[in-house]
Motif scaffolding. Sequence first.
Motif, short mmCIF file in Angstrom:
data_model
loop_
_atom_site.label_atom_id
_atom_site.label_comp_id
_atom_site.label_asym_id
_atom_site.label_seq_id
_atom_site.Cartn_x
_atom_site.Cartn_y
_atom_site.Cartn_z
N ILE A 169 0.03 -8.05 10.95
CA ILE A 169 -1.22 -8.55 10.37
C ILE A 169 -1.65 -7.63 9.23
N LYS A 170 -2.16 -8.26 8.18
CA LYS A 170 -2.73 -7.48 7.08
C LYS A 170 -4.25 -7.52 7.16
N ALA A 171 -4.86 -6.39 6.87
CA ALA A 171 -6.33 -6.31 6.94
C ALA A 171 -6.86 -5.63 5.67
N THR A 172 -8.16 -5.41 5.65
CA THR A 172 -8.81 -4.85 4.46
C THR A 172 -9.61 -3.61 4.83
N PHE A 173 -9.47 -2.58 4.04
CA PHE A 173 -10.19 -1.32 4.28
C PHE A 173 -11.10 -1.03 3.09
N PHE A 174 -12.41 -1.03 3.33
CA PHE A 174 -13.35 -0.62 2.28
C PHE A 174 -13.60 0.86 2.48
N MET A 175 -13.05 1.63 1.57
CA MET A 175 -12.93 3.06 1.85
C MET A 175 -13.95 3.93 1.14
N SER A 176 -14.11 5.10 1.73
CA SER A 176 -15.02 6.11 1.19
C SER A 176 -14.21 7.10 0.35
N GLY A 177 -14.77 7.48 -0.79
CA GLY A 177 -14.07 8.45 -1.63
C GLY A 177 -14.22 9.87 -1.14
N SER A 178 -15.20 10.07 -0.27
CA SER A 178 -15.46 11.41 0.23
C SER A 178 -14.48 11.72 1.35
N THR A 179 -13.34 12.27 0.99
CA THR A 179 -12.31 12.50 1.99
C THR A 179 -11.47 13.71 1.63
N THR A 180 -10.54 14.02 2.50
CA THR A 180 -9.70 15.21 2.32
C THR A 180 -8.33 14.79 1.74
N GLU A 181 -7.48 15.78 1.53
CA GLU A 181 -6.12 15.46 1.08
C GLU A 181 -5.40 14.62 2.13
N LYS A 182 -5.67 14.95 3.39
CA LYS A 182 -5.07 14.16 4.47
C LYS A 182 -5.56 12.71 4.40
N GLY A 183 -6.85 12.58 4.10
CA GLY A 183 -7.44 11.24 3.96
C GLY A 183 -6.79 10.47 2.83
N LYS A 184 -6.49 11.16 1.74
CA LYS A 184 -5.86 10.48 0.60
C LYS A 184 -4.45 10.01 0.96
N ALA A 185 -3.78 10.83 1.77
CA ALA A 185 -2.44 10.43 2.22
C ALA A 185 -2.54 9.19 3.10
N ILE A 186 -3.61 9.11 3.88
CA ILE A 186 -3.82 7.92 4.72
C ILE A 186 -4.09 6.69 3.84
N MET A 187 -4.90 6.92 2.80
CA MET A 187 -5.15 5.81 1.86
C MET A 187 -3.84 5.25 1.34
N LYS A 188 -2.95 6.17 0.99
CA LYS A 188 -1.67 5.74 0.42
C LYS A 188 -0.87 4.96 1.45
N GLN A 189 -0.91 5.45 2.68
CA GLN A 189 -0.16 4.75 3.73
C GLN A 189 -0.73 3.33 3.95
N VAL A 190 -2.05 3.22 3.92
CA VAL A 190 -2.70 1.92 4.08
C VAL A 190 -2.21 0.96 2.98
N ALA A 191 -2.19 1.47 1.76
CA ALA A 191 -1.74 0.63 0.63
C ALA A 191 -0.25 0.32 0.76
N ASP A 192 0.53 1.33 1.11
CA ASP A 192 1.98 1.13 1.21
C ASP A 192 2.36 0.13 2.29
N GLU A 193 1.52 0.05 3.33
CA GLU A 193 1.83 -0.89 4.40
C GLU A 193 1.30 -2.30 4.10
N GLY A 194 0.80 -2.46 2.87
CA GLY A 194 0.48 -3.81 2.40
C GLY A 194 -0.94 -4.28 2.66
N HIS A 195 -1.82 -3.37 3.08
CA HIS A 195 -3.21 -3.77 3.33
C HIS A 195 -4.01 -3.65 2.03
N ALA A 196 -5.16 -4.29 2.03
CA ALA A 196 -6.01 -4.24 0.84
C ALA A 196 -6.99 -3.07 0.97
N ILE A 197 -7.22 -2.41 -0.16
CA ILE A 197 -8.24 -1.36 -0.18
C ILE A 197 -9.31 -1.75 -1.19
N GLY A 198 -10.54 -1.72 -0.73
CA GLY A 198 -11.66 -1.98 -1.61
C GLY A 198 -12.54 -0.73 -1.68
#
Length: 375
Positions: free
Chosen positions: A196-225
């Motif tokens: 299933i694909k879902a959508t993540f409306f994300m916060s910019g206030s995050t760590t380097e680890k958080g940014k890596a998670i953002m990338k994984q979310v995008a790489d796995e085909g989900h939408a980021i808003g």
Amino acid sequence: MTVCIGERFDSMYFGSVKFFKRLILAVVFGWIAVSTFFAVFFGIKYNIEKKKTGGDAVAASSDSASLNVPDGTSLEDLYLAMSAKGYSAEDILDFLSQNDEIAVDKFVEQYMNGGQPAETEQTSAETAETEAVSETKTTETTADADAPSYTKLYPDLYAEYPKEFGEDTKTVYLTFDDGPSDNTLMILSILKKHNIKATFFMSGSTTEKGKAIMKQVADEGHAIGVHSYSHDYEKIYESVDSYLDDFYNTYSIIYDATGVKPQIFRFAGGSYNDFNHDVYDDLVAEMTRRGFVYYDWNVSAQDAVVDPTWTYIYNNVMNGVKSNSTNRQIVLMHDSADKYATVTTVEDIIIELEKDGYSFDKLDNTVPPTHIVKY
Ligand code: ZN
């Protein structure tokens, strides 16, 4: 010396050789001067007449040569030279309009508005054209001058607004606000398990680890808003400028982390909330002008409360879906460290709604948005 005196005293008198020599010279030079003047005068006049009657582009381009106006001749020089030859302001304007549109504006500014030359005698077509041009310019200038200053902020902050929205299909759009968090990877694994694909409306206030998670979310085909950086309602809804500051911050971080430019967003607190009544209209207009599509929700897990239970969240989603008149179900959930209960409901919600015939998808900007109604 003798020659000198001789010349002085051997002076010219009517009928002398010297008299005839001077007379011939005077006639020759006079003829050259007069013919040159008339050649130039009628040459210019002919060219102007030709343009008035519709000279073509090639003729127009050769006119500065036939007028013998060197490149870089100042408007003042041109004006003085041509008016000295008897040309009226409208003739000069006519000449300029065929050769140099920029000079026309300058000329009008310098000589036509100063009251020097008389009214022009343009043909009606030319007048209409000139009026149309100046009207366009005025409109542009006015629009520019009237545009709020925030429209100039962040010139790279634009998305491509969809030409039209798609159908309202029987689809569930799971949306997770406020991530990335310690729960994001668990949510990802559930989604992956059910394909299933879902959508993540994300916060910019995050760590380097958080940014890596953002990338994984995008790489796995989900939408980021885009959601928010500070999530500080009073601050971000103080003005359109402050909202844009916060938005751009998050937008840039998501783009840097994922390589994907977000096209959609969710207002922190929803599009119409207790903090943004004063700026709401301008804010929505500005974000829409920039091409971004925003999504509220028509189903809420209501998991923003303190310590929500599995039962509470699950029932809110199921009852919300049942009570909706639309096919599409845009479900608000939260992806934050203290919302583990939400994670525990996701799989059960998916299984149950698939049984009810729903398919799941991520939002893109062509999904018809659901908006909180302004009250
Ligand atoms: Zn939020």
